[in-house]
Motif scaffolding. Structure first.
Motif, PDB file in Angstrom:
ATOM      1  N   LYS A   1       0.832  -1.212   0.000  1.00  0.00           N
ATOM      2  CA  LYS A   1       0.000   0.000   0.000  1.00  0.00           C
ATOM      3  C   LYS A   1       0.861   1.254   0.000  1.00  0.00           C
ATOM      4  O   LYS A   1       0.675   2.166  -0.812  1.00  0.00           O
ATOM      5  CB  LYS A   1      -0.909   0.036   1.242  1.00  0.00           C
ATOM      6  N   SER A   2       1.800   1.310   0.937  1.00  0.00           N
ATOM      7  CA  SER A   2       2.647   2.503   1.036  1.00  0.00           C
ATOM      8  C   SER A   2       3.463   2.689  -0.227  1.00  0.00           C
ATOM      9  O   SER A   2       3.614   3.800  -0.732  1.00  0.00           O
ATOM     10  CB  SER A   2       3.594   2.392   2.226  1.00  0.00           C
ATOM     11  N   THR A   3       3.982   1.585  -0.718  1.00  0.00           N
ATOM     12  CA  THR A   3       4.813   1.656  -1.914  1.00  0.00           C
ATOM     13  C   THR A   3       4.023   2.244  -3.079  1.00  0.00           C
ATOM     14  O   THR A   3       4.499   3.133  -3.784  1.00  0.00           O
ATOM     15  CB  THR A   3       5.328   0.250  -2.263  1.00  0.00           C
TER      16      THR A   3
ATOM     17  N   MET B   1      -2.052  10.274   1.965  1.00  0.00           N
ATOM     18  CA  MET B   1      -1.878  10.091   3.403  1.00  0.00           C
ATOM     19  C   MET B   1      -1.573   8.628   3.687  1.00  0.00           C
ATOM     20  O   MET B   1      -2.338   7.747   3.306  1.00  0.00           O
ATOM     21  CB  MET B   1      -3.149  10.496   4.155  1.00  0.00           C
ATOM     22  N   ASP B   2      -0.461   8.406   4.364  1.00  0.00           N
ATOM     23  CA  ASP B   2      -0.058   7.037   4.673  1.00  0.00           C
ATOM     24  C   ASP B   2      -0.340   6.757   6.152  1.00  0.00           C
ATOM     25  O   ASP B   2       0.429   7.144   7.012  1.00  0.00           O
ATOM     26  CB  ASP B   2       1.435   6.848   4.353  1.00  0.00           C
ATOM     27  N   GLU B   3      -1.449   6.089   6.406  1.00  0.00           N
ATOM     28  CA  GLU B   3      -1.854   5.778   7.773  1.00  0.00           C
ATOM     29  C   GLU B   3      -1.705   6.978   8.695  1.00  0.00           C
ATOM     30  O   GLU B   3      -0.994   6.924   9.698  1.00  0.00           O
ATOM     31  CB  GLU B   3      -1.034   4.606   8.323  1.00  0.00           C
ATOM     32  N   PRO B   4      -2.380   8.081   8.388  1.00  0.00           N
ATOM     33  CA  PRO B   4      -2.135   9.311   9.139  1.00  0.00           C
ATOM     34  C   PRO B   4      -2.608   9.230  10.586  1.00  0.00           C
ATOM     35  O   PRO B   4      -2.206  10.048  11.400  1.00  0.00           O
ATOM     36  CB  PRO B   4      -2.951  10.357   8.378  1.00  0.00           C
TER      37      PRO B   4
HETATM   38 MG   LIG Z   1       2.837   1.162   4.953  1.00  0.00          MG
END
Ligand SMILES: [Mg+2]
Ligand SMILES: Nc1ncnc2c1ncn2[C@@H]1O[C@H](COP(=O)(O)OP(=O)(O)OP(=O)(O)O)[C@@H](O)[C@H]1O
Lengths: 643, 276
Positions: free
Chosen positions: B68-70, B196-199
């Motif tokens: 996901k982050s990637t 937004m990455d797991e904000p």
């Molecule tokens: Mg991640």
């Protein structure tokens, strides 16, 4: 062994007691060794305070004049002891050094930390550190004979000895300190701060300059402070290149006499002992000691904080936190009410843009150009350092290799230029090094073991640890005075090999303690836990499980420390002889050493210069060999170890 | 060189279809096509294609390590900052393939902002945190900067809490406030998209609620893409949801549909919490 059954019951508690006893003996010994730092500190303070007292007991010496007088004319009919000229000399040297080394060092560190790919970095870092491995006498020589003529070409009004040439060379001398500590500080800036900046659309240069450098600023400041302390305490460069006539001025093209240079003068000039001029060295040394102590302490605290990692995310202090909390609680009520309405009332309205789109493309191009320029400049800083190193080595080699001959290395010297030989100096240096090894290593290793393996974290151990840190920052010329006072005079050892090596051992002790501690820390904790878990005592654990794995690291550290010792001039300036026909025959003999020889010959007529350069070559060759050994040992032990 | 600024200047002249949430396809949608991302040659995102609608909230969910982050970090090309990370495929936005070399990542990131998992304010004052971006873009005037800071902090619903201590270090704020500050900081360069990455993963429920409110507000003007581990959160705030597994986009659709009638068995298992 054949022991009767009835004896066994009695023997085992007995052996246990014996081993308990010897364990206690070993630990007591380690403890005593660890207290050596206290004695060294006492010796330093005794030397400086006693000498200063002697100085002020002369009736022509007044404290007020000493502190605020602008004339420093120690000998002659009307001696004057106003310290300001020495202070101005030191200020010029330290200030000038930082003006040059600060930007270059920070730039080079920035390049290493932010721009250099991993491989380039692992190659360049040791190259920069090589600058730190070159003895200061070599720097002084280079300043006087290579930088000096260049300066006089550019500024014809410059005198033979001048501040500028010392400052230029000193800048490269302190560069490794600034680079390595600044680089550590920048590397310690967390990645997420860089990402935050890049994600906002900042260029790499903007990120480096506006986020990384400010976040690392305290570490950078510490590196600068340590650089200043080093420049203030450095003796040989200023003695050789800056001069020995004190004058209260701030002209970099003129001769000046920094504090260390005066102390060195009392060792080499014809200032008779017991006169105010000679005793003045102690008062000056006391001022020097206090100054470097203060700077080192401040810098040390900052570096310590960085190492602990509290720099990355600096928490506000307790008081500040409390204040914020109180502010919060006062604000809270209306904030809460406000917030209910906040999200309903306030609408994000993007028609109210404030950043003009016009001109952004041009601005972006300029920002990129700035970034390229900045990166190139920081790379240039490193290039300058490397060029300086190469040029210095090349220059010395070019001048010196011609005089290297079998006679020069092994012959029996005479006083005339045609009969010069460094055989006694080579032997003197080797003996000096071996004796230093004997005096410094056992105590230092024992101290390291005591602190790392045995001692608990008490007030006493923290106190001594701090003391050792402080000792590492004492200027080498001050150690020289201590050797003179304690070993030569108090212990009545005279200007002997023994006194010389004891003095060098004082100098090396804190360095070997630190490197030995690092070697011990590198041994995994699990080794200790496993051994202790099987019932081994503390000392058995150390002896059988920790030490064997730490020895290669300790040897490496010790060789590196000794290679520093062999290049040191200032500590033995008061003790070593000017000339010797043969190698010392016993520990009570007088001695000459390689760096001393370089020093004396560079103050002779021009004809001596190539011989001094040849001697530098020999010294550098010995240093290189020792360093190569250290690296090989480290490499082999790393290859062999299975953890 | 392609220029987002010129593009935006041109569009600003036209009438903005404000307030209408577009359901049809638009150039402002982010169109990901055949995207593969590798870490030192090892695939982390596998052939992802999807359309991220403008002015809506799109959530990526999936188990840890699924990419996901990637995927998110490729939308503003932050992955370029990681040594060894490479990618191929296309991401079309504003009529451009933003993965193209011709697109300057610096100008792209100004348009596509990012908020990270851990609040990461600069170790500077609250004011300087917000002003950092506008200063880079040439705003030097003190009054103008102050105006921007105030407006942005109000947008991020943080103004009332910090207006009396703008000069205080941002580190002194609570975690939730820090994260809203980071959102505000991202808004200050006037982007169009916010990633937004797991904000909220480092925040307590109250702080989380505030950020969710904010996201709800943001989506009226911005395209929001959010990675979350919290499925309830995805269900609450997003319009569309993508479920990823082992680097693949297994299913992507309206959030309601994903949570109520998933088409794929894997998705079903994951949102029912009967995974692995
Ligand atoms: Mg991640
Ligand atoms: N910098 C990196 N270098 C190498 N591999 C990486 C790197 N970052 C992530 N990976 C790998 O890529 C894969 C996807 O990682 P990613 O961080 O995108 O997952 P994620 O879905 O965000 O997980 P999480 O929910 O834990 O944040 C993982 O297997 C991870 O190990």
């Amino acid at each position: 062994m054949n022991t009767g059954g009835y004896l066994r019951g009695r023997r085992s508690p007995l052996t246990k007691r014996v081993s308990g006893l010897s364990e206690r003996a070993v630990i007591t010994f380690l403890f005593l060794a660890s207290s050596a730092a206290v004695f060294i500190t006492i010796a330093i303070i005794y030397t400086l305070v006693e000498g200063t007292f002697n100085f002020f007991s002369f009736e022509e010496v007044k404290l007020f004049n000493f502190l605020f007088g602008t004339g420093w004319v120690p000998s002659g009919r009307d001696p004057e002891f106003g310290m300001l000229p020495l202070i101005s000399g030191t200020l010029m040297v330290a200030g000038g050094t930082i003006v040059i080394a600060g930007p270059i060092g920070i730039g080079a560190a920035l390049f290493l930390s932010e721009y250099a790919p991993f491989k380039l970095r692992t190659f360049l870092k040791p190259v920069v550190e090589l600058l730190a491995g070159i003895p200061s006498i070599v720097y002084g020589f280079f300043a006087l004979f290579t930088i000096g003529p260049l300066i006089r070409d550019i500024f014809p009004e410059a005198t033979y000895f001048n501040v500028l040439q010392g400052v230029i060379v000193m800048s490269f001398m302190v560069l490794p300190i600034i680079v390595s500590i600044s680089d550590d500080a920048m590397k310690a800036v967390p990645r997420y701060l860089r990402e935050a900046s890049l994600a906002l659309g900042a260029t790499k240069w903007e990120t480096s300059f506006k986020v990384v450098i400010p976040a690392a600023s305290s570490g950078i400041a510490a590196s600068i402070l340590l650089g200043i302390a080093r420049a203030i305490g450095e003796t040989m460069v200023v003695t050789l290149a800056v001069g020995s006539v004190a004058g209260f001025h701030f002209n970099f093209l003129k001769e000046a006499q920094p504090m260390t240079s005066y102390i060195a003068q009392t060792a080499t000039g014809d200032i008779p002992p017991g006169t105010p001029a000679a005793e003045a060295a102690f008062a000056v040394a006391l001022v020097l000691f206090l100054l470097t102590f203060l700077i080192n302490r401040i810098a040390g605290r900052i570096v310590f904080r960085i190492k602990k990692g509290s720099m990355a995310k600096r928490e506000p202090s307790f008081l500040k936190k409390k204040a914020l909390e109180i502010k919060d609680s006062i604000l809270k009520k209306d904030t809460m009410i406000e917030e209910e309405t906040v999200s309903r009332v306030i609408r994000i309205d993007r028609s109210k843009r404030s950043i003009p789109e016009k001109g952004q493309d041009r601005r972006l191009r300029i920002r990129h150009i700035k970034g390229t320029l900045g990166a190139s400049l920081s790379a240039l800083c490193l290039v300058i350092a490397v060029i300086f190193l190469i040029y210095l080595l090349y220059d010395v080699f070019k001048g010196g290799y011609g005089v290297i001959s079998w006679d020069f290395l092994t012959g029996e010297p005479g006083w005339r230029v045609s009969e010069l030989s460094i055989m006694p100096a080579i032997m003197g240096s080797i003996y000096l090094m071996l004796l230093t090894l004997v005096f410094a290593v056992p105590v230092s290793v024992a101290t390291a073991i005591y602190f790392n393996e045995i001692a608990r974290d008490t007030f006493y151990t923290r106190f001594i640890k701090r003391m050792i840190q402080n000792l590492a920052g004492v200027p080498s010329i001050v150690i020289g005075l201590v050797g003179l006072t304690i070993f030569v005079r108090l212990f009545d050892l005279g200007t002997s090999l023994l006194a010389g090596s004891l003095t060098l051992a004082l100098m090396m002790m804190p360095i070997i303690v630190v490197s030995s501690e690092e070697a011990l820390k590198a041994v995994p904790q699990s080794f200790r836990e496993a051994a202790r878990g099987m019932g081994a005592t503390r000392w058995q654990t150390v002896k059988d499980h920790v030490l064997p794995n730490a020895v290669p690291g300790m040897i490496t550290g010790t060789i590196l420390a000794l290679s520093r010792a062999i290049g040191e001039t200032a500590p033995i300036l008061f003790i070593g002889a000017i000339f010797a026909k043969t190698a010392p025959n016993g520990v009570m003999d007088s001695f000459v050493a390689l760096p001393l020889t370089i020093f004396y010959w560079s103050r002779q007529v021009e004809e001596y210069k190539p011989f001094a350069e040849g001697t530098i070559l020999v010294l550098l060759a010995i240093l290189l060999t020792m360093n190569a050994f250290a690296i090989i040992i480290r490499y082999r032990s790393q290859k062999r170890r299975d953890w | 060189m392609f220029s987002f600024s010129r593009l935006r200047s041109k569009r600003d002249g036209q009438t903005d279809p404000k307030g209408t949430i577009s359901t049809s396809e638009s150039e402002n949608d982010i169109l990901i096509e055949d995207l593969n991302i590798y870490y030192s040659g090892k695939k982390a995102v596998d052939d992802v294609s999807m359309r991220i609608k403008e002015k809506s909230v799109t959530a990526f969910i999936g188990p840890s390590g699924c990419g996901k982050s990637t995927l998110l970090r490729n939308i503003n090309r932050m992955n370029e900052e990681i040594v060894g990370c490479t990618f191929d495929g296309r991401i079309l936005w504003m009529g451009q393939n933003i993965l193209d070399r011709k697109v300057d990542p610096v100008s792209l990131r100004r348009r596509i902002g990012m908020v990270f998992q851990k609040p990461n304010p600069f170790p500077k004052s609250i004011f300087d945190n917000i002003a950092y971006g506008p200063k880079l873009l040439g705003i030097r005037n003190k009054k103008e900067l102050a105006g921007i800071v105030e407006r942005i902090l109000k947008d991020a619903a943080l103004w009332e809490e910090v207006k009396d201590r703008l000069k205080d270090p941002a580190m002194g704020l609570s975690g939730g406030q820090q994260q809203r500050l980071c959102i505000a900081r991202a808004l200050a360069v006037e982007p169009d998209v916010i990633l937004m990455d797991e904000p909220c993963s480092a925040l307590d429920p109250i702080a989380t609620a505030k950020i969710e409110d904010l996201i709800n507000e943001l989506k009226k003007e911005y395209t929001v893409v959010i990675v979350t581990h919290n499925m309830q959160q995805a269900a609450r705030i997003s319009d569309n949801t993508g479920f990823m597994y082992l680097g693949k986009m297994i299913e992507f659709g309206r959030t309601q549909q994903i949570f109520e009638r998933p088409k794929e068995e894997l998705t079903e298992k994951y949102i029912r919490g009967r995974f692995g």
